[in-house]
Design a protein around this motif. Sequence first.
Motif, mmCIF file in Angstrom:
data_model
loop_
_atom_site.group_PDB
_atom_site.id
_atom_site.type_symbol
_atom_site.label_atom_id
_atom_site.label_comp_id
_atom_site.label_asym_id
_atom_site.label_seq_id
_atom_site.Cartn_x
_atom_site.Cartn_y
_atom_site.Cartn_z
ATOM 1 N N LEU A 68 8.180 9.593 2.377
ATOM 2 C CA LEU A 68 7.498 8.311 2.163
ATOM 3 C C LEU A 68 8.448 7.267 1.603
ATOM 4 O O LEU A 68 8.415 6.077 1.976
ATOM 5 N N GLN A 69 9.326 7.689 0.695
ATOM 6 C CA GLN A 69 10.273 6.755 0.078
ATOM 7 C C GLN A 69 11.256 6.219 1.108
ATOM 8 O O GLN A 69 11.573 5.012 1.113
ATOM 9 N N ARG B 163 10.673 5.901 4.268
ATOM 10 C CA ARG B 163 9.909 4.975 5.116
ATOM 11 C C ARG B 163 9.775 3.611 4.436
ATOM 12 O O ARG B 163 9.919 2.565 5.082
ATOM 13 N N ILE B 164 9.501 3.644 3.127
ATOM 14 C CA ILE B 164 9.354 2.357 2.401
ATOM 15 C C ILE B 164 10.663 1.591 2.399
ATOM 16 O O ILE B 164 10.680 0.370 2.627
ATOM 17 N N GLU B 165 11.771 2.294 2.155
ATOM 18 C CA GLU B 165 13.075 1.610 2.111
ATOM 19 C C GLU B 165 13.423 1.024 3.467
ATOM 20 O O GLU B 165 13.917 -0.110 3.566
ATOM 21 N N ARG B 166 13.170 1.780 4.523
ATOM 22 C CA ARG B 166 13.496 1.291 5.870
ATOM 23 C C ARG B 166 12.662 0.079 6.228
ATOM 24 O O ARG B 166 13.173 -0.935 6.729
ATOM 25 N N GLN B 167 11.375 0.160 5.949
ATOM 26 C CA GLN B 167 10.504 -0.959 6.288
ATOM 27 C C GLN B 167 10.774 -2.169 5.370
ATOM 28 O O GLN B 167 10.618 -3.313 5.799
ATOM 29 N N SER B 168 11.195 -1.941 4.113
ATOM 30 C CA SER B 168 11.535 -3.066 3.219
ATOM 31 C C SER B 168 12.763 -3.804 3.732
ATOM 32 O O SER B 168 12.797 -5.051 3.744
ATOM 33 N N GLY C 57 0.814 -1.217 0.000
ATOM 34 C CA GLY C 57 0.000 0.000 0.000
ATOM 35 C C GLY C 57 0.844 1.261 0.000
ATOM 36 O O GLY C 57 0.530 2.234 -0.690
ATOM 37 N N LEU C 58 1.901 1.227 0.759
ATOM 38 C CA LEU C 58 2.799 2.376 0.773
ATOM 39 C C LEU C 58 3.437 2.581 -0.612
ATOM 40 O O LEU C 58 3.638 3.717 -1.054
ATOM 41 N N ASN C 59 3.750 1.503 -1.259
ATOM 42 C CA ASN C 59 4.326 1.602 -2.607
ATOM 43 C C ASN C 59 3.326 2.229 -3.576
ATOM 44 O O ASN C 59 3.696 3.046 -4.445
ATOM 45 N N LYS D 195 3.584 5.779 -5.501
ATOM 46 C CA LYS D 195 3.402 5.890 -6.944
ATOM 47 C C LYS D 195 2.473 7.056 -7.290
ATOM 48 O O LYS D 195 2.727 7.836 -8.233
ATOM 49 N N THR D 196 1.346 7.208 -6.492
ATOM 50 C CA THR D 196 0.408 8.307 -6.733
ATOM 51 C C THR D 196 1.085 9.660 -6.532
ATOM 52 O O THR D 196 0.920 10.592 -7.328
ATOM 53 N N LEU D 197 1.846 9.777 -5.440
ATOM 54 C CA LEU D 197 2.571 11.013 -5.178
ATOM 55 C C LEU D 197 3.565 11.319 -6.304
ATOM 56 O O LEU D 197 3.736 12.469 -6.713
#
Length: 707
Positions: free
Chosen positions: A352-353, A355-360, A252-254, A258-260
Amino acid sequence: MPAHHTQTAGDDDEIDLMELFRALWRGKWLIALSALVALVLGGYYAVGVAEPQYRATAQLTLEVRTGQVVDLESVMTGVSTEQAALNTEIEIITSRRILGKLVDTLDLAQDPEFNTALEPPSALARIKGALAGMLTGADGAGAAEGGYEKSPRDRAIDALRERLSASVQRDTYVFNISATTGDAEKSARILNMLADLYLQEQIAVKFEATEQAVAWLSKRVTELEADLREKEDTLKAARAETELISPEALEGLNLQAKTLRERLEEMRAGVEAAQAELDRLTELRAAGNRAAAVEATGDATLRRLLQSLREGETDAGGMFDQRLEALVSRAASGYDRQLSQVNALAESYRTLQERIERQSADLVRIEQMRREVETTRTLYETFLTRLKETTVQRGLQQADSRVLSDAIPGEKVAPRTSLILALSMVLGLMAGAAIVLVRQFLHDTFRAAADIEAATGLPVLGQIPKMPVRERKDLIGYLKDRPTSAPAEAIRNLRTSLLLSDIDHPPQIIMSTSALPGEGKTTQAVALAQNLAGLDKSVLLIEGDIRRRTFAQYFSDVPAGGVLTALSGEVPLNEVVFHDERLGADILMGEKSRANAADLFSSDKFRAFLARAREAYDFVIIDTPPVLVVPDARVIGQHADAILFSVAWDSTQRGQVLAALREFESANLGITGIALAQIDPKGMRRYGYGGKYGAYGAYGQGYYDAG
């Protein structure tokens, strides 16, 4: 005189198979004797020397289909059925480890058959020991230093290995094992014990492997259990330290990112358009071209003010500039507003990016730790299960082979008397044939007239057997008393051949010579003189060998005077010679001279003497020395009408004969013919020539007197 022709080069290199066969046939009695001796020796060895040997055989089979007590995979699988694996099992059966156990079980180290040190030393062994002691020293120190002294057990193992044989029966999984010893019961006992030890060894190897597997699996299970607990604790700690997130939430974050990203791209495009509009208006304002500004902006107020300015209104120009400035300011404000919105949206996208990288990264690490935990748990459970199975198998081990046929008391296999006798006879025949052929190939003398003619190219005028007299003085009496005997007929045949050698000019002066002393030339000259005298011819026999002077051994009451007196010419010839009634011819004895004999015979006096002899006698026979010893024969041969060359049968070597003939060739003298002398009739029959050559042949019996 006929010329002398030598044998064609290369003839000696040809192998005459018929001659080889004849040589073997001539030596048949020697070959038969050799075979008989070998047969007797072989029989003696087989019956009286060789110790009997008994061979027993046992059979083992490989269990290809092994029954499982429980359906568990074995720690140590069965033997492979490949040929290499089967051959390996054969080597295991005869290995020193198993044979050592067999030696210990049956106490073969105390058996003299397997420990030769317990046997009393044979005569040959004592001789070898004495020689070894002489070479290494009386104290035997050399033997101790020479190498490792094997123990009785090692010697027994070595002896046992030599007496065992094992093989795989073709197209089967059956092993054939044989043992050969001096006792039938012992052979069977050794094989049965060997089979038991081999099966016990298979079970022991499997049990040992199972025990090692249980110990290793137990240790490994303990290690895996501790490792599993450690990994589970690490996973729990990692989940507690990080923000819990699922793969769905991360997806969902991805999508949000993408929308942003799409919105940010749209806004950046608007900023670029506002920037372009602002730049265009700024350029129009700076250019001062009002018509172009109205056309570019399309603003109605600017168009109206431009029309007013054209109509002459004075304040319309100021208003036009104010309106254009307002449009520029409004475009600048719009551009700044859009740029602020883009920057704010870009910061949100970056946050946001991150956050996604850290959580990935956290999710990947957690998943990796979870997989390691699962892998360790699976491995732990597998080893734990295998440990339980292996523990159960410890009491279920069985051999991969079984005894198919026990050994029974062995049958006698050695010595094989019939085979030994057959081989002995064959070897004896071969040895006898080899002796005959070697003797034939090493033979370098003449036994037949054909051999001499082939080697020299000269005819053989006569073949004279050995005279059966004890002393030389008995020769003339024998020929006179036995005129029809084989030797007398052989001399008569020689006389005929010699006189017919030149029918138009029969020889008057005949010279008798040979290559070496003792070849029968003198006996031949005396016998020929006696035979010619029997034709009522006047014959003079001259002793030309004045160095040895052997005529005195043939004649008695020899008067004084001789060759030297005759050469002087002071005494008439008829007073120098003496007549022998038994011989029927005149004899001129040799005399000892201080002068060299060759010089004496080269003189004109000797030539004149022979001229007087030609006038006084029908035949003159001159006995000369051997040509290879002194040159007298070549000198005397210059005055002879015929030269008779004697070759002793089976005595004079081929090279000596050819060398003597070359001596005559060097003096330009031709040999009239060859006489094969001193022939042994028994020897001729022994060599297989008795039925082919001469008056002494078997077909001559009944025509000639014996003796």
